[in-house]
Motif scaffolding. Structure first.
Motif, short mmCIF file in Angstrom:
data_model
loop_
_atom_site.label_atom_id
_atom_site.label_comp_id
_atom_site.label_asym_id
_atom_site.label_seq_id
_atom_site.Cartn_x
_atom_site.Cartn_y
_atom_site.Cartn_z
N PHE A 190 96.74 23.36 71.74
CA PHE A 190 95.43 23.77 72.68
C PHE A 190 96.21 25.46 72.53
O PHE A 190 96.75 26.00 72.94
CB PHE A 190 96.10 23.55 74.43
CG PHE A 190 95.52 23.57 75.34
CD1 PHE A 190 93.92 23.24 75.30
CD2 PHE A 190 95.55 25.46 75.91
CE1 PHE A 190 93.47 23.87 76.72
CE2 PHE A 190 94.70 25.77 76.65
CZ PHE A 190 93.72 25.61 77.01
N PHE A 215 87.38 35.41 84.29
CA PHE A 215 86.80 34.30 82.96
C PHE A 215 86.51 32.92 82.99
O PHE A 215 86.81 32.53 84.35
CB PHE A 215 88.45 33.94 82.00
CG PHE A 215 89.50 33.41 82.29
CD1 PHE A 215 90.54 33.72 83.00
CD2 PHE A 215 90.18 31.63 82.36
CE1 PHE A 215 91.74 33.61 83.66
CE2 PHE A 215 91.27 31.52 82.37
CZ PHE A 215 92.07 32.00 83.32
N GLY A 246 86.68 28.37 81.94
CA GLY A 246 87.22 27.38 80.99
C GLY A 246 86.33 26.33 80.59
O GLY A 246 86.39 25.86 82.46
N TYR A 267 87.55 23.94 73.42
CA TYR A 267 87.48 24.21 74.30
C TYR A 267 86.73 25.98 74.39
O TYR A 267 87.17 26.19 73.71
CB TYR A 267 89.01 24.40 74.47
CG TYR A 267 89.36 25.57 76.42
CD1 TYR A 267 89.48 24.46 77.10
CD2 TYR A 267 90.13 26.67 75.91
CE1 TYR A 267 89.41 25.47 78.64
CE2 TYR A 267 90.62 27.43 77.27
CZ TYR A 267 90.29 26.50 78.59
OH TYR A 267 90.69 27.60 79.30
N ARG A 323 85.75 29.48 76.46
CA ARG A 323 87.10 30.80 76.84
C ARG A 323 85.44 31.51 76.93
O ARG A 323 86.09 33.08 76.43
CB ARG A 323 88.15 31.04 76.48
CG ARG A 323 88.79 32.00 77.30
CD ARG A 323 89.04 32.43 78.65
NE ARG A 323 89.42 30.96 79.09
CZ ARG A 323 90.73 30.65 79.44
NH1 ARG A 323 91.97 31.88 78.94
NH2 ARG A 323 91.57 29.58 79.99
N TYR A 344 96.69 19.41 76.88
CA TYR A 344 97.23 20.37 77.35
C TYR A 344 99.18 20.35 77.37
O TYR A 344 99.37 21.52 76.83
CB TYR A 344 96.81 20.55 78.48
CG TYR A 344 97.14 22.07 78.67
CD1 TYR A 344 96.64 23.05 78.74
CD2 TYR A 344 98.34 22.70 79.94
CE1 TYR A 344 97.43 24.29 79.57
CE2 TYR A 344 98.26 23.24 81.03
CZ TYR A 344 97.80 24.69 79.65
OH TYR A 344 98.53 25.72 80.05
N LYS A 395 88.50 33.06 89.31
CA LYS A 395 88.81 32.66 88.36
C LYS A 395 89.23 34.66 87.73
O LYS A 395 88.27 34.93 87.00
CB LYS A 395 88.44 31.81 87.28
CG LYS A 395 89.32 31.45 86.77
CD LYS A 395 88.58 29.84 85.99
CE LYS A 395 89.18 29.06 84.44
NZ LYS A 395 90.25 29.07 85.07
N GLY A 425 97.29 25.65 87.38
CA GLY A 425 96.43 25.73 86.38
C GLY A 425 95.34 24.64 86.70
O GLY A 425 94.76 24.38 85.88
N GLY A 434 92.12 19.33 86.23
CA GLY A 434 92.15 20.56 85.50
C GLY A 434 90.46 19.83 84.31
O GLY A 434 91.02 19.10 83.52
N THR A 435 90.15 21.36 83.77
CA THR A 435 89.64 21.42 82.39
C THR A 435 90.13 21.05 81.34
O THR A 435 90.16 19.72 80.75
CB THR A 435 88.79 22.29 82.61
OG1 THR A 435 87.40 22.83 82.93
CG2 THR A 435 87.91 22.59 80.66
N ALA A 436 91.99 22.19 81.42
CA ALA A 436 92.41 21.70 80.49
C ALA A 436 93.38 19.79 80.04
O ALA A 436 93.75 19.72 79.44
CB ALA A 436 93.46 22.86 80.27
C1 COI Z 1 91.48 25.25 82.48
O1 COI Z 1 91.66 24.53 82.90
O2 COI Z 1 90.06 25.65 81.78
C2 COI Z 1 92.24 26.64 82.60
O3 COI Z 1 91.80 27.47 83.07
C3 COI Z 1 93.84 26.27 82.93
C4 COI Z 1 94.29 26.84 81.53
C5 COI Z 1 95.22 25.92 82.19
C6 COI Z 1 94.16 26.56 80.69
#
Ligand code: COI
Ligand code: PLP
Length: 359
Positions: free
Chosen positions: A26, A72, A74, A138, A140, A170, A198, A237, A304-306
């Motif tokens: 990741f 940002f 994600g 992923y 960003r 992750y 964020k 996160g 979460g996304t990650a």
């Molecule tokens: C996500 O899940 O996209 C985040 O920004 C959290 C981070 C732990 C990578």
């Protein structure tokens, strides 16, 4: 706005790319391109382009380096069962990006520019999709104050960029359930602060607590509310869900101090639509411990996304540890995870219109 596209003259050779994609991890490897759009007060957004990923040069006085005016997002691109690349609820990321922008006194980015930057980048770097279990690209997107100026005021210039990174799981440990550390001395966010945005600053403030968590053998830190150190808020996160006996779920409310997770929102919908009762209400650290010990709390997960949906097995603090259920992944957690992942990857019907194909 039209993005000009200048493909990289030196993309990574296919054999090297394949080596990375076989074990992406990741956040450590990046695709060949990036998106960039500039903002200048008075002119607005301009100069949208997709170009070879490369370092950027900034002046040492650039405002973001001093006052952290940065936000940002994600999100992930998936490959559907039929081979099409797709995004999951990207309009929700675009909307949250602009909520964050408003909180940080930054210009909003028209949603269409956000979405187009993502689509164009995924399209040009689609060969970076890792065909491994749970693989994704992923994405960003981020924006920062790019004016060279030391006075404390919102910048007059911004740079919006998107970079992309092939991703697998992750958590490095790959354990079936994570162990989390309760931060009793550090707060992540306070009422009136930036907790719901964020912005990089929130994560900077969380690192010392995350370091404390790691020192205690934990995967993530969980933050409590700043005023009473009593109410469970979220992880560094990820958002949290508690599953009590009888199909009753609780997740902390988004009252300004936690991030409004898009995974959280999706899970609430999926759970309600299968008859689970989901309450967005405060849940205290002592309820958490007592309910785990009495057996009333049967499962707990972070999302979460990650992290997607990750079971929480053990909770540790200076006062000791407690285990949730049998300490492993619970049944409802696994089922909700599968449902979500199947929609994201086009393996289950998308009744909600969450998946957007990139043609
Ligand atoms: C996500 O899940 O996209 C985040 O920004 C959290 C981070 C732990 C990578
Ligand atoms: N909470 C925090 C602090 C996060 O960084 C994230 C990750 O983006 C989340 C929650 C989950 O949000 P989402 O589901 O939109 O990825």
């Amino acid at each position: 706005m039209n993005f000009s596209i200048n493909p990289s003259a030196n993309p990574l050779p296919a054999d090297k790319r394949q080596e990375i994609l076989s074990n992406p991890g990741f956040g450590t490897n990046f695709t060949d391109h990036m998106a960039m759009v500039k903002y200048t007060a008075g002119t607005g957004w301009h100069d949208a382009h997709i170009t070879a990923r490369a370092p950027i040069t900034i002046d040492p006085a650039t405002a973001v380096l001093h006052y952290a005016q940065e936000i940002f997002e994600g999100m992930k691109a998936y490959k559907l069962a039929d081979g099409t690349m797709a995004l999951f609820r990207p309009d929700a990321n675009a909307a949250r990006f602009n909520r964050s922008a408003r909180r940080l006194a930054m210009p909003e980015l028209p949603e269409e520019i956000f979405l187009e930057s993502i689509r164009k980048l995924v399209d040009i770097d689609r060969d970076w999709f890792p065909d491994v279990e749970g693989g994704s690209i992923y994405l960003r997107p981020f924006m920062f104050a790019s004016e060279a100026f030391l006075g404390v005021r919102p910048s007059n210039e911004y740079l919006y960029m998107v970079i992309a990174s092939p991703a697998g799981g992750y958590f490095k440990s790959g354990a079936p359930a994570i162990k989390i550390w309760v931060s009793q001395h550090y707060s992540r966010a306070a009422p009136g602060g930036t907790g719901a945005a964020k912005c990089g600053g929130n994560y900077a403030a969380s690192l010392i607590a995350q370091q404390e968590a790691s020192a205690h053998g934990c995967d993530q830190v969980v933050f409590l509310d700043a005023a009473e150190h009593k109410w469970v808020e979220e992880l560094g996160g990820m958002n949290l869900f508690f599953l009590l006996e009888g199909g009753h779920m609780i997740t902390p409310p988004t009252s300004g101090t936690i991030l409004e997770g898009i995974t959280r929102k999706s899970i609430i919908q999926l759970a309600r639509d299968q008859g689970l009762i989901v309450e967005e209400k405060p849940y205290s650290i002592s309820e958490w411990r007592d309910d785990a010990q009495s057996g009333k709390l049967v499962e707990c997960f972070a999302c979460g996304t990650a992290a997607v949906v990750t079971p929480v097995g053990t909770v540790a603090s200076e006062e000791g540890e407690f285990t949730i259920g049998a300490g492993g992944p619970g049944q409802i957690t696994q089922q909700l995870r599968r449902q979500l992942v199947n929609i994201q990857r086009g393996l289950a019907e998308d009744r909600y219109g969450w998946v957007q194909r990139i043609d």
